[in-house]
Design a protein around this motif. Sequence first.
Motif: not given
Length: 228
Positions: A56-74
């Motif tokens: 099972x793989x789970x992305x580590x996400x960080x929300x920047x702002x409403x216009x950019x959405x989530x970024x995958x940190x790992x």
Amino acid sequence: MHPPFRHRTQAGELLARSLSHLAGREDVTVLALPHGGVPVAFEVALALGAPLDLAVVQPILQTLDSSHGDVTLGLLGSPPAVQLNDATLNALNLSDEALGQALTLARQRLRQRVRAMRPGALASSLEGRTVVVVDDGTAAGVALRRAAGLLRRAGARTLVAAIPVGAQEGLRLLASDFDEVVCCLQPEPFVSVPGCYASYPEVTDAEVRELLERARVRSAPRATAPRV
């Protein structure tokens, strides 16, 4: 033109024949990518006489702002492993607190997903093992490649990608992450994984739990009667 496979069970039976060189080895573990890879992997594990579990793989996400959405940190994995994207972390210049919060949330989501599919069971150690990673097909190989990096970190000695059907370009990319790539069919042109099956229903958490339990019971050592 009829699809090459009737269903995932048939695909798993065919795939198992291509993996017969691994049958009976005590160092082999079969891991399925949920959800569609589980019925295929069940047949593979049964034929090889190997234990079956999930990758099972789970992305580590960080929300920047409403216009950019989530970024995958790992990525986080089960069996336990973590893989951080250093380039992304450096570019974002996240604080330790923000990274810690993202990791905590990812771990919570991973635990929830794993418990829904494999309640009450612990992932087996992969240290020094030959791990066969199974999906029901691949186009670009993205899911399998993500799993490969985590499984290396979890201790796998040898990684084998095993899929009934795949696109040639995706299989070529897998070769850089796996020690061996086994694929039964490589149709050209490749349209989609579902298009290669006459029946391709959604696989539910309940079905995953049932197949894992059946595999566990089959692989459990049988008690021998005491001599009189």
